[in-house]
Design a protein around this motif. Structure first.
Motif, PDB file in Angstrom:
ATOM      1  N   LEU A  47     -59.692 -50.913  29.288  1.00 12.96           N
ATOM      2  CA  LEU A  47     -58.858 -50.128  30.203  1.00 12.96           C
ATOM      3  C   LEU A  47     -57.383 -50.492  30.051  1.00 12.96           C
ATOM      4  CD1 LEU A  47     -61.057 -50.261  33.435  1.00 12.96           C
ATOM      5  CD2 LEU A  47     -60.726 -48.283  31.940  1.00 12.96           C
ATOM      6  N   THR A  48     -57.095 -51.779  30.030  1.00 14.50           N
ATOM      7  CA  THR A  48     -55.701 -52.222  29.961  1.00 14.50           C
ATOM      8  C   THR A  48     -55.049 -51.804  28.647  1.00 14.50           C
ATOM      9  OG1 THR A  48     -56.278 -54.126  31.336  1.00 14.50           O
ATOM     10  CG2 THR A  48     -54.185 -54.216  30.178  1.00 14.50           C
ATOM     11  N   ALA A  49     -55.776 -51.954  27.543  1.00 16.85           N
ATOM     12  CA  ALA A  49     -55.227 -51.560  26.244  1.00 16.85           C
ATOM     13  C   ALA A  49     -54.941 -50.070  26.182  1.00 16.85           C
ATOM     14  CB  ALA A  49     -56.193 -51.960  25.134  1.00 16.85           C
ATOM     15  N   CYS A  50     -55.610 -49.293  27.052  1.00 20.51           N
ATOM     16  CA  CYS A  50     -55.382 -47.842  27.102  1.00 20.51           C
ATOM     17  C   CYS A  50     -54.429 -47.448  28.235  1.00 20.51           C
ATOM     18  CB  CYS A  50     -56.716 -47.111  27.247  1.00 20.51           C
ATOM     19  SG  CYS A  50     -57.806 -47.312  25.814  1.00 20.51           S
ATOM     20  N   GLY A  51     -53.743 -48.448  28.804  1.00 19.54           N
ATOM     21  CA  GLY A  51     -52.717 -48.165  29.795  1.00 19.54           C
ATOM     22  C   GLY A  51     -53.207 -47.990  31.210  1.00 19.54           C
ATOM     23  N   ILE A  52     -54.403 -48.506  31.508  1.00 19.78           N
ATOM     24  CA  ILE A  52     -54.981 -48.367  32.852  1.00 19.78           C
ATOM     25  C   ILE A  52     -55.077 -49.742  33.495  1.00 19.78           C
ATOM     26  CG2 ILE A  52     -57.015 -47.650  34.166  1.00 19.78           C
ATOM     27  CD1 ILE A  52     -57.644 -45.737  31.800  1.00 19.78           C
ATOM     28  N   ASP A  53     -54.519 -49.883  34.687  1.00 17.84           N
ATOM     29  CA  ASP A  53     -54.582 -51.145  35.420  1.00 17.84           C
ATOM     30  C   ASP A  53     -55.936 -51.232  36.132  1.00 17.84           C
ATOM     31  OD1 ASP A  53     -54.401 -53.233  37.274  1.00 17.84           O
ATOM     32  OD2 ASP A  53     -52.261 -52.939  37.563  1.00 17.84           O
ATOM     33  N   PRO A  54     -56.826 -52.152  35.707  1.00 17.27           N
ATOM     34  CA  PRO A  54     -58.173 -52.190  36.287  1.00 17.27           C
ATOM     35  C   PRO A  54     -58.219 -52.695  37.724  1.00 17.27           C
ATOM     36  CG  PRO A  54     -57.874 -54.003  34.758  1.00 17.27           C
ATOM     37  CD  PRO A  54     -56.659 -53.139  34.630  1.00 17.27           C
ATOM     38  N   ASP A  55     -57.147 -53.328  38.185  1.00 19.00           N
ATOM     39  CA  ASP A  55     -57.125 -53.811  39.566  1.00 19.00           C
ATOM     40  C   ASP A  55     -56.450 -52.836  40.522  1.00 19.00           C
ATOM     41  OD1 ASP A  55     -58.461 -56.268  39.228  1.00 19.00           O
ATOM     42  OD2 ASP A  55     -56.656 -57.191  38.419  1.00 19.00           O
ATOM     43  N   ARG A  56     -55.654 -51.916  39.990  1.00 14.36           N
ATOM     44  CA  ARG A  56     -54.890 -51.014  40.852  1.00 14.36           C
ATOM     45  C   ARG A  56     -55.346 -49.556  40.744  1.00 14.36           C
ATOM     46  NH1 ARG A  56     -50.428 -47.829  40.372  1.00 14.36           N
ATOM     47  NH2 ARG A  56     -50.134 -48.414  38.185  1.00 14.36           N
ATOM     48  N   GLU A  57     -55.711 -49.131  39.535  1.00 20.65           N
ATOM     49  CA  GLU A  57     -55.962 -47.704  39.324  1.00 20.65           C
ATOM     50  C   GLU A  57     -57.434 -47.312  39.353  1.00 20.65           C
ATOM     51  OE1 GLU A  57     -52.763 -45.705  36.731  1.00 20.65           O
ATOM     52  OE2 GLU A  57     -53.174 -47.615  35.721  1.00 20.65           O
ATOM     53  N   VAL A  58     -58.328 -48.282  39.255  1.00 16.75           N
ATOM     54  CA  VAL A  58     -59.754 -48.016  39.422  1.00 16.75           C
ATOM     55  C   VAL A  58     -60.316 -49.103  40.326  1.00 16.75           C
ATOM     56  CG1 VAL A  58     -60.020 -46.894  37.163  1.00 16.75           C
ATOM     57  CG2 VAL A  58     -60.427 -49.358  37.372  1.00 16.75           C
ATOM     58  N   GLU A  59     -61.513 -48.879  40.820  1.00 13.93           N
ATOM     59  CA  GLU A  59     -62.208 -49.881  41.623  1.00 13.93           C
ATOM     60  C   GLU A  59     -63.356 -50.443  40.800  1.00 13.93           C
ATOM     61  OE1 GLU A  59     -64.736 -50.321  45.814  1.00 13.93           O
ATOM     62  OE2 GLU A  59     -63.988 -48.354  45.166  1.00 13.93           O
ATOM     63  N   LEU A  60     -63.445 -51.763  40.724  1.00 12.86           N
ATOM     64  CA  LEU A  60     -64.532 -52.411  40.011  1.00 12.86           C
ATOM     65  C   LEU A  60     -65.476 -53.060  41.014  1.00 12.86           C
ATOM     66  CD1 LEU A  60     -62.744 -54.122  36.963  1.00 12.86           C
ATOM     67  CD2 LEU A  60     -63.778 -51.857  37.119  1.00 12.86           C
ATOM     68  N   VAL A  61     -66.770 -52.784  40.877  1.00 13.79           N
ATOM     69  CA  VAL A  61     -67.785 -53.352  41.762  1.00 13.79           C
ATOM     70  C   VAL A  61     -68.862 -54.013  40.914  1.00 13.79           C
ATOM     71  CG1 VAL A  61     -67.358 -51.661  43.582  1.00 13.79           C
ATOM     72  CG2 VAL A  61     -69.101 -51.190  41.835  1.00 13.79           C
ATOM     73  N   VAL A  62     -69.664 -54.861  41.547  1.00 19.28           N
ATOM     74  CA  VAL A  62     -70.736 -55.578  40.857  1.00 19.28           C
ATOM     75  C   VAL A  62     -72.084 -55.024  41.290  1.00 19.28           C
ATOM     76  CG1 VAL A  62     -71.888 -57.809  40.583  1.00 19.28           C
ATOM     77  CG2 VAL A  62     -69.387 -57.691  40.580  1.00 19.28           C
ATOM     78  N   ILE A  63     -72.924 -54.677  40.295  1.00 24.69           N
ATOM     79  CA  ILE A  63     -74.262 -54.143  40.547  1.00 24.69           C
ATOM     80  C   ILE A  63     -75.215 -54.782  39.536  1.00 24.69           C
ATOM     81  CG2 ILE A  63     -75.713 -52.069  40.542  1.00 24.69           C
ATOM     82  CD1 ILE A  63     -73.294 -50.426  41.270  1.00 24.69           C
ATOM     83  N   PRO A  64     -76.412 -55.208  39.931  1.00 25.58           N
ATOM     84  CA  PRO A  64     -77.369 -55.749  38.966  1.00 25.58           C
ATOM     85  C   PRO A  64     -77.722 -54.715  37.900  1.00 25.58           C
ATOM     86  CG  PRO A  64     -78.039 -56.303  41.203  1.00 25.58           C
ATOM     87  CD  PRO A  64     -76.910 -55.308  41.316  1.00 25.58           C
ATOM     88  N   PRO A  65     -77.974 -55.142  36.672  1.00 26.85           N
ATOM     89  CA  PRO A  65     -78.226 -54.198  35.568  1.00 26.85           C
ATOM     90  C   PRO A  65     -79.279 -53.126  35.846  1.00 26.85           C
ATOM     91  CG  PRO A  65     -77.935 -56.393  34.692  1.00 26.85           C
ATOM     92  CD  PRO A  65     -77.944 -56.539  36.190  1.00 26.85           C
ATOM     93  N   PRO A  66     -80.463 -53.481  36.396  1.00 25.20           N
ATOM     94  CA  PRO A  66     -81.480 -52.437  36.565  1.00 25.20           C
ATOM     95  C   PRO A  66     -81.118 -51.344  37.556  1.00 25.20           C
ATOM     96  CG  PRO A  66     -82.476 -54.636  36.638  1.00 25.20           C
ATOM     97  CD  PRO A  66     -80.997 -54.813  36.737  1.00 25.20           C
ATOM     98  N   LEU A  67     -80.073 -51.576  38.391  1.00 24.31           N
ATOM     99  CA  LEU A  67     -79.698 -50.590  39.401  1.00 24.31           C
ATOM    100  C   LEU A  67     -78.543 -49.690  38.964  1.00 24.31           C
ATOM    101  CD1 LEU A  67     -79.895 -52.728  42.675  1.00 24.31           C
ATOM    102  CD2 LEU A  67     -81.673 -51.335  41.600  1.00 24.31           C
ATOM    103  N   MET A  68     -77.961 -49.964  37.798  1.00 27.47           N
ATOM    104  CA  MET A  68     -76.783 -49.228  37.358  1.00 27.47           C
ATOM    105  C   MET A  68     -77.038 -47.725  37.258  1.00 27.47           C
ATOM    106  SD  MET A  68     -74.008 -51.051  36.692  1.00 27.47           S
ATOM    107  CE  MET A  68     -73.391 -52.643  36.144  1.00 27.47           C
TER     108      MET A  68
END
Length: 403
Positions: free
Chosen positions: A154-175
């Motif tokens: 994301l950052t290398a493509c000009g997107i701030d991962p902390d400001r412009e998207v929301e990142l959440v944690v989910i266990p793999p089988p529930l993705m």
């Protein structure tokens, strides 16, 4: 037979890259080394961490950055953990919802798994939305290659991962189910939870780990350091069993059998058809097209099981970059020594296999496959490039972070 205990309880998550552990048990490599390998399935990385800490497991199928995070004090209830072996290269991907892919396609994303074009298109989608609705992406754990590689992309493509998207944690089988329910817009996860979304028409695979950073580590064998020091002979036998399993898993003639083993209810518990794309490198994107990605998952070749300390240090650099830990010579040393190539060499020397002469290398420097110095058999590494052309020199971490 050694007098040491030979019953080895190991935790794992239902993922394709538990393959070496499953094959070691089911094909008989562990038994041939005098080990009763007891595999215990868990559903979250937090559970793996906690059960290793309280002594339920001697070792575990583990996210490659987790031992480093444990030893840096970034995780509660964690014991000192070492990684004497990697469990393969590659194996994850980035999948988005069908609706987000449609938006990305309108902005020029190509169905070729290219991270640069996909990231550029995602940047344009965000610009068009103008922050009205923030996109939500999921990763499997804060201290995972998934988190760091998604952020890197994301950052290398000009997107701030902390400001412009929301990142959440989910266990793999529930993705996949979270994507289907509209709770997230995309995710980075290991197989088969990308291919299953594509096959079922729920999501579209936009890029892969091996396209973001070629020949990059995904999981390691995480071992309680106390157990490893108390049981050196058992650890050596376990490493030999897993190395032989890696070679078996890497043989295309065994892929159908391996998929059938992994598909069983006690392991990944899914149709074997969901596992074959990653094993064969024939990736179904989700629109009916299939793209060949020969290095999507590499269990044996290219030194895939060697615990490179440069891999550990790259993960540490990302922990510093994203504010999870402060930079210091002490922290750098802890991160480096979480990976133990010395134990790998000790355990496998008797097999006469390729043992790299170095503990670390410049990551991203190999643009083609190249023979390198090794004891035993010959060894070919690479290519190992980052998609943006950057390199990581483990001897110059301060300069890397400053850049």
């Amino acid at each position: 037979m050694s007098a040491e205990v030979s019953v080895v309880p190991v935790g794992f998550l239902p993922l394709l890259d538990s393959a070496l552990l499953v094959a070691a048990r089911e094909v008989g490599f562990a038994a041939e080394e005098g080990i009763e390998l007891v595999l215990v399935r868990e559903n979250s990385w937090a559970s793996i961490r906690d059960r290793l800490a309280v002594g339920h497991f001697a070792a575990a199928h583990m996210l490659a950055p987790m031992p480093i995070a444990f030893n840096l004090g970034l995780a509660p209830l964690a014991v000192r953990t070492i990684a004497p072996m990697a469990l393969g290269l590659g194996g994850n991907a980035v999948t988005v919802s069908k609706s987000l892919w449609a938006e990305m396609s309108e902005e020029g994303a190509r169905p070729d798994l290219d991270p640069a074009s996909a990231g550029t298109a995602l940047r344009k989608v965000l610009d068009r939305r103008n922050d009205e609705t923030k996109l939500r992406f999921a990763v499997v754990h804060p201290h995972s290659s998934h988190n760091y590689e998604l952020r890197y992309w994301l950052t290398a493509c000009g997107i701030d991962p902390d400001r412009e998207v929301e990142l959440v944690v989910i266990p793999p089988p529930l993705m996949r189910d979270a994507l289907a329910a509209g709770r997230i817009d995309g995710y980075c996860v290991g197989e088969p939870w990308n291919s299953s979304a594509a096959i079922l028409g729920i999501g579209h695979i936009v890029t892969t780990k091996s396209r973001i950073w070629q020949s990059s580590p995904e999981k390691v064998l995480g071992v309680s350091e106390a157990w490893a020091m108390a049981n050196p002979d058992t650890l050596d036998r376990l490493l030999r069993a897993l190395y032989r399993a890696a070679k078996w898993c890497g043989d295309a003639a065994n892929h159908a059998e391996l998929a059938a083993l992994l598909a069983r209810a006690e392991y990944v518990n899914c149709p074997s058809e969901w596992l074959m794309p990653a094993l064969t490198g024939q990736i179904q994107q989700g629109d009916g097209s299939i793209i060949a990605v020969a290095d999507f998952f590499v269990p044996h070749d290219k030194g895939a099981t060697f615990p490179w300390q440069s891999h550990a240090l790259w993960f540490y650099s990302q922990m510093v970059r994203w504010g999870q830990v402060g930079a210091s010579p002490k922290h750098e040393l802890i991160a480096r020594d979480s990976y133990r190539p010395d134990l790998y060499r000790r355990g496998l020397r008797s097999l006469g296999v390729a043992l790299p002469g170095a503990n670390a290398k410049v990551e991203g420097a190999l643009t083609t496959a190249m023979p390198v110095g090794a004891a035993g058999a010959s060894l070919v590494l690479g290519p190992d490039g980052f998609f943006d052309g950057k390199v990581f020199d483990p001897d110059h971490i301060v300069d890397y972070l400053a850049s």
